[in-house]
Design an enzyme around this catalytic site. Structure first.
Site, PDB file in Angstrom:
ATOM      1  N   ASP A 122      34.596  36.506  37.531  1.00  0.00           N
ATOM      2  CA  ASP A 122      34.152  35.337  36.762  1.00  0.00           C
ATOM      3  C   ASP A 122      33.011  35.716  35.816  1.00  0.00           C
ATOM      4  O   ASP A 122      32.949  35.255  34.679  1.00  0.00           O
ATOM      5  CB  ASP A 122      33.709  34.234  37.737  1.00  0.00           C
ATOM      6  CG  ASP A 122      34.759  34.026  38.809  1.00  0.00           C
ATOM      7  OD1 ASP A 122      35.915  33.798  38.438  1.00  0.00           O
ATOM      8  OD2 ASP A 122      34.447  34.142  40.005  1.00  0.00           O
TER       9      ASP A 122
ATOM     10  N   HIS B  60      33.947  30.720  44.004  1.00  0.00           N
ATOM     11  CA  HIS B  60      34.946  31.350  43.137  1.00  0.00           C
ATOM     12  C   HIS B  60      36.124  30.373  43.035  1.00  0.00           C
ATOM     13  O   HIS B  60      37.095  30.457  43.782  1.00  0.00           O
ATOM     14  CB  HIS B  60      35.398  32.697  43.712  1.00  0.00           C
ATOM     15  CG  HIS B  60      36.621  33.223  43.009  1.00  0.00           C
ATOM     16  ND1 HIS B  60      36.602  33.604  41.690  1.00  0.00           N
ATOM     17  CD2 HIS B  60      37.905  33.395  43.423  1.00  0.00           C
ATOM     18  CE1 HIS B  60      37.820  33.993  41.330  1.00  0.00           C
ATOM     19  NE2 HIS B  60      38.626  33.863  42.361  1.00  0.00           N
TER      20      HIS B  60
HETATM   21  P1  NAX Z   1      49.157  40.091  47.172  1.00  0.00           P
HETATM   22  O1  NAX Z   1      49.843  38.946  47.838  1.00  0.00           O
HETATM   23  O2  NAX Z   1      49.894  40.925  46.182  1.00  0.00           O
HETATM   24  O3  NAX Z   1      48.607  41.094  48.281  1.00  0.00           O
HETATM   25  C1  NAX Z   1      47.953  40.667  49.412  1.00  0.00           C
HETATM   26  C2  NAX Z   1      48.293  41.642  50.511  1.00  0.00           C
HETATM   27  O4  NAX Z   1      47.503  41.307  51.643  1.00  0.00           O
HETATM   28  C3  NAX Z   1      49.755  41.582  50.943  1.00  0.00           C
HETATM   29  O5  NAX Z   1      50.312  42.880  50.848  1.00  0.00           O
HETATM   30  C4  NAX Z   1      49.673  41.089  52.377  1.00  0.00           C
HETATM   31  O6  NAX Z   1      50.687  41.661  53.204  1.00  0.00           O
HETATM   32  C5  NAX Z   1      48.284  41.540  52.779  1.00  0.00           C
HETATM   33  N1  NAX Z   1      47.710  40.816  53.904  1.00  0.00           N
HETATM   34  C6  NAX Z   1      47.841  39.507  54.220  1.00  0.00           C
HETATM   35  N2  NAX Z   1      47.220  39.236  55.372  1.00  0.00           N
HETATM   36  C7  NAX Z   1      46.654  40.391  55.777  1.00  0.00           C
HETATM   37  C8  NAX Z   1      45.903  40.758  56.916  1.00  0.00           C
HETATM   38  N3  NAX Z   1      45.615  39.866  57.865  1.00  0.00           N
HETATM   39  N4  NAX Z   1      45.475  42.049  57.027  1.00  0.00           N
HETATM   40  C9  NAX Z   1      45.806  42.944  56.087  1.00  0.00           C
HETATM   41  N5  NAX Z   1      46.536  42.671  55.001  1.00  0.00           N
HETATM   42  C10 NAX Z   1      46.958  41.408  54.840  1.00  0.00           C
HETATM   43  O7  NAX Z   1      47.832  39.469  46.546  1.00  0.00           O
HETATM   44  P2  NAX Z   1      46.883  40.127  45.455  1.00  0.00           P
HETATM   45  O8  NAX Z   1      47.343  39.702  44.108  1.00  0.00           O
HETATM   46  O9  NAX Z   1      46.712  41.556  45.752  1.00  0.00           O
HETATM   47  O10 NAX Z   1      45.526  39.342  45.733  1.00  0.00           O
HETATM   48  C11 NAX Z   1      44.788  39.607  46.913  1.00  0.00           C
HETATM   49  C12 NAX Z   1      43.774  38.514  47.145  1.00  0.00           C
HETATM   50  O11 NAX Z   1      42.771  38.557  46.158  1.00  0.00           O
HETATM   51  C13 NAX Z   1      44.360  37.099  47.081  1.00  0.00           C
HETATM   52  O12 NAX Z   1      43.806  36.326  48.131  1.00  0.00           O
HETATM   53  C14 NAX Z   1      43.854  36.580  45.754  1.00  0.00           C
HETATM   54  O13 NAX Z   1      43.764  35.167  45.754  1.00  0.00           O
HETATM   55  C15 NAX Z   1      42.505  37.241  45.707  1.00  0.00           C
HETATM   56  N6  NAX Z   1      41.870  37.329  44.402  1.00  0.00           N
HETATM   57  C16 NAX Z   1      40.535  37.099  44.358  1.00  0.00           C
HETATM   58  C17 NAX Z   1      39.803  37.225  43.217  1.00  0.00           C
HETATM   59  C18 NAX Z   1      38.337  36.965  43.195  1.00  0.00           C
HETATM   60  O14 NAX Z   1      37.783  36.946  42.095  1.00  0.00           O
HETATM   61  N7  NAX Z   1      37.647  36.763  44.306  1.00  0.00           N
HETATM   62  C19 NAX Z   1      40.467  37.592  41.951  1.00  0.00           C
HETATM   63  C20 NAX Z   1      41.764  38.287  42.142  1.00  0.00           C
HETATM   64  C21 NAX Z   1      42.620  37.801  43.266  1.00  0.00           C
HETATM   65  O15 NAX Z   1      43.414  36.752  42.776  1.00  0.00           O
END
Ligand code: NAX
Length: 329
Positions: free
Chosen positions: A163, A191
């Site tokens: 952000d 966020h």
């Molecule tokens: P993806 O859905 O591509 O990847 C997430 C991965 O986490 C998946 O491979 C899933 O199997 C794994 N996962 C789920 N539960 C788990 C657990 N208990 N232990 C280990 N792995 C686990 O999402 P992606 O686009 O990579 O985004 C990841 C996260 O970042 C999401 O929650 C998203 O909302 C968040 N974001 C946060 C941002 C921020 O500014 N704070 C920005 C970017 C992103 O959107």
């Protein structure tokens, strides 16, 4: 000079989109520096698809022959991923499914972060630093930190750097200057679209940004919503959520936390600063120190800024209310 001993960097959600853009940059030395070896400890859920994909990511990391990458752990066991970890980057979380209520998202993710918080508290390095990216990241961070018995809750922070970076570019583009001309621009609160990108203290070329832009209405009614809703605009344009810019923000966030003297926005335990409820995790500027950070809590806010902070605080309080039965366990 003797080679530094490797840092153990745990990354969850390691087969996901953000991690795919992140792991290569960590292994290349962009996060901890060009002379700092790393061991990547990669966690994915115990499901065949993500585990297989994780092996593929590790094969690609091998194929880069990164001189700084001294080892990898691939696992579905949090204790193995967080064992002796110097840094725990909690990227993985459960995405919001079709028709899913926000309250259910908060609770489902809460369970993940209780488990990971407990594991980190039990097995990570005593000086570990926990950086939460997985959404809703402020509340997930609060839940994980609530499990800290051996560690201090102040070792747990969450990411608002994307952000900050987004806001910096928006101001620079409006003013027609390069991004490096924009300074003193920090994110307060959640966020989420309620965040407050504090243009009232930002500077452009060393002068007050509001003076340089000269358009109060634009700052309040276009700049703030554009930054707040940028994540949604990326999904709309790309069909998937931000990954490259998100990973870049993780690199900036962690690198700056690891660089004493750097001032940047991080979601930290509020301790009541800026009128945020105590016990919440909210974005605010911090100055990194050799072992952690000092929150910068003495910036005077005008009535407009206070009203925006009150809105994002209220949302964070609401999130905490939704998961309150998960806290204090
Ligand atoms: P993806 O859905 O591509 O990847 C997430 C991965 O986490 C998946 O491979 C899933 O199997 C794994 N996962 C789920 N539960 C788990 C657990 N208990 N232990 C280990 N792995 C686990 O999402 P992606 O686009 O990579 O985004 C990841 C996260 O970042 C999401 O929650 C998203 O909302 C968040 N974001 C946060 C941002 C921020 O500014 N704070 C920005 C970017 C992103 O959107």
């Amino acid at each position: 000079m003797a080679e530094k001993s490797p840092l153990r960097v745990a990354v969850t959600g390691a087969a996901g989109n953000v991690s795919y853009a992140l792991l290569f940059r960590i292994a290349a030395g962009e996060m901890f520096g060009p002379d700092q070896p790393v061991i990547l400890q990669l966690l994915e859920i115990p499901v065949e698809g993500p585990q297989k994909a994780l092996k593929g990511v590790a094969m690609e990391l091998d194929d880069c022959a990164f001189p700084l990458l001294k080892g990898m752990v691939l696992t579905d066991n949090p204790d193995a991923a967080f064992g002796d970890a110097d840094w725990c980057l909690l990227v993985g979380s459960k995405p919001r499914g079709p028709g899913m209520e926000r309250a259910d998202l908060l609770k489902d993710n809460g369970k993940i972060f209780i488990g990971q918080g407990r594991s980190i508290d039990a097995v990570a390095a005593k000086t570990t630093r926990v950086c939460v990216v997985g959404n809703p990241c402020n509340t997930n961070c609060m839940i994980a930190a609530d499990q800290a018995k051996r560690l201090s809750p102040d070792q747990f922070t969450a990411m608002v750097r994307l952000d900050q970076n987004r806001a910096q570019t928006q101001l620079a583009q409006k003013a027609g200057v390069v991004v490096t001309s924009v300074s003193d621009l920090y994110i307060y609160g959640n966020h989420s679209p309620t965040m407050f990108a504090d243009f009232t203290h930002a500077k452009i070329g060393g002068k007050p940004a509001a003076e340089v832009i000269g358009d109060d209405a634009w700052l309040k009614t276009e700049f703030l919503p554009t930054v707040g809703k940028r994540g949604g605009a990326i999904v709309e344009a790309r069909g998937v959520s931000s990954a490259g810019s998100a990973a870049n923000a993780v690199v900036d966030y962690v690198r700056d936390l690891a660089t004493p003297g750097t001032v940047h926005a991080v979601a930290v335990a509020t301790h009541g600063a800026y009128g945020f409820a105590d016990g919440l995790w909210a974005g605010m500027p911090v100055r990194s120190t050799a072992t952690g950070y000092e929150a910068i809590t003495n910036i005077d806010m005008n009535d407009f800024a206070k009203s925006r902070i009150a809105i994002t605080n209220e949302e964070l309080v609401g999130e905490r209310d939704t998961v309150k039965e998960m806290l204090g366990a």
